[in-house]
Scaffold this active site. Structure first.
Site, PDB file in Angstrom:
ATOM      1  N   GLN A  89       0.830  -1.200   0.000  1.00  0.00           N
ATOM      2  CA  GLN A  89       0.000   0.000   0.000  1.00  0.00           C
ATOM      3  C   GLN A  89       0.863   1.248   0.000  1.00  0.00           C
ATOM      4  O   GLN A  89       1.660   1.469   0.906  1.00  0.00           O
ATOM      5  CB  GLN A  89      -0.930   0.028   1.210  1.00  0.00           C
ATOM      6  CG  GLN A  89      -1.834   1.261   1.201  1.00  0.00           C
ATOM      7  CD  GLN A  89      -2.714   1.378   2.427  1.00  0.00           C
ATOM      8  OE1 GLN A  89      -2.926   0.412   3.157  1.00  0.00           O
ATOM      9  NE2 GLN A  89      -3.233   2.566   2.660  1.00  0.00           N
ATOM     10  N   CYS A  95      -6.632   1.814   2.536  1.00  0.00           N
ATOM     11  CA  CYS A  95      -6.488   0.458   3.062  1.00  0.00           C
ATOM     12  C   CYS A  95      -7.735  -0.382   2.850  1.00  0.00           C
ATOM     13  O   CYS A  95      -7.647  -1.599   2.686  1.00  0.00           O
ATOM     14  CB  CYS A  95      -6.113   0.494   4.534  1.00  0.00           C
ATOM     15  SG  CYS A  95      -7.287   1.379   5.598  1.00  0.00           S
ATOM     16  N   HIS A 168      -7.494   0.997  10.488  1.00  0.00           N
ATOM     17  CA  HIS A 168      -6.860   0.354   9.336  1.00  0.00           C
ATOM     18  C   HIS A 168      -7.550  -0.969   9.026  1.00  0.00           C
ATOM     19  O   HIS A 168      -8.011  -1.660   9.934  1.00  0.00           O
ATOM     20  CB  HIS A 168      -5.378   0.114   9.649  1.00  0.00           C
ATOM     21  CG  HIS A 168      -4.579  -0.401   8.504  1.00  0.00           C
ATOM     22  ND1 HIS A 168      -4.362   0.311   7.348  1.00  0.00           N
ATOM     23  CD2 HIS A 168      -3.924  -1.593   8.330  1.00  0.00           C
ATOM     24  CE1 HIS A 168      -3.607  -0.400   6.517  1.00  0.00           C
ATOM     25  NE2 HIS A 168      -3.344  -1.559   7.095  1.00  0.00           N
TER      26      HIS A 168
END
Length: 241
Positions: A89, A95, A168
């Site tokens: 990423q 995410c 996240h």
């Protein structure tokens, strides 16, 4: 520098819309998971379940764990026959979309529409080294557009793309050979956690213990009831209709 994305909600309807816009053709959907140990609540999720997406807080305890584990691992160099597709990423606040891609691209037997983004990613990414995968994803205007379309339809007001968030997404997937992977673009590579039996799906106790480890880690440094409110979990499983 690539502009960050608007953060996604952990919302099954939103995640399903994103998956379908990316080209998912199989009759599978994301479903809320309300418990990992209550049989009555687990019974609401169609089985077998293929992948889990966990949203968790990026705390000091997690960052210490991540840094220590990543430092102990050898450098990851993908090969076309790895059996797993991992994407580093590099796009801020994206995410959720990376987790969706990790879940869909690595769950066996899923069908993607011809000429869709998922079909292209599944075909192209395995042969690319990590820097080339990064450039491939960063240059996808279609991915950016489809993410933006769904990020705007959540139940809550979408934050600004440049806002800092402390939550996240991470994906857990059972791949075709039965391997349980933790897939997170912020890590140093795909994390092989276990080998599951043919009869095990992603909601079996062997798999879900790796999800509860995230929660237990936070409970050790804060009130369990307070820390657990920061987590959410959805499962990729057959659709109801």
């Amino acid at each position: 520098m690539v502009e960050p994305f608007i953060p996604l909600e952990s919302n099954p309807e939103l995640l399903n819309n994103l998956s379908q816009s990316l080209g998912l053709a199989s009759r599978v959907s994301f479903h809320d998971v309300y418990s990992l140990d209550d049989p009555s609540l687990l019974s609401f999720i169609p089985r077998p379940a293929f992948a889990l997406l966990l949203v968790f807080p990026i705390s000091d305890a997690y960052e210490a764990h991540r840094s220590a584990e990543d430092a102990s691992l050898p450098p990851y160099e993908p090969t076309p026959d790895d059996g797993v597709i991992w994407i580093k990423q590099t796009i801020g606040n994206a995410c959720g979309t990376y987790a969706v891609l990790h879940a869909l691209l690595n769950s066996p037997s899923l069908e993607f529409a011809p000429n869709s983004l998922l079909a292209a990613f599944k075909n192209d990414l395995p042969s690319l080294a990590i820097p080339s995968r990064v450039a491939y994803i960063e240059s996808s205007a279609d991915l950016k557009s489809k993410h933006a379309d769904v990020a705007a339809i959540g139940d809550t007001t979408a934050p600004d793309a440049f806002d800092d968030t402390n939550l996240h997404f991470v994906a857990f997937v059972k791949t075709e050979d039965g391997t349980l992977y933790e897939l997170d673009g912020r890590r140093s590579g795909p994390l092989k956690r276990a080998v599951l039996l043919d009869t095990d799906d992603i909601l079996c106790p062997v798999a879900t213990k790796y999800v509860t480890q995230f929660m237990d880690r936070e409970a050790e440094v804060s009130s369990p009831s307070a820390s657990y409110l920061q987590f959410s979990l959805v499962a990729l499983a057959p659709s109801f209709d």
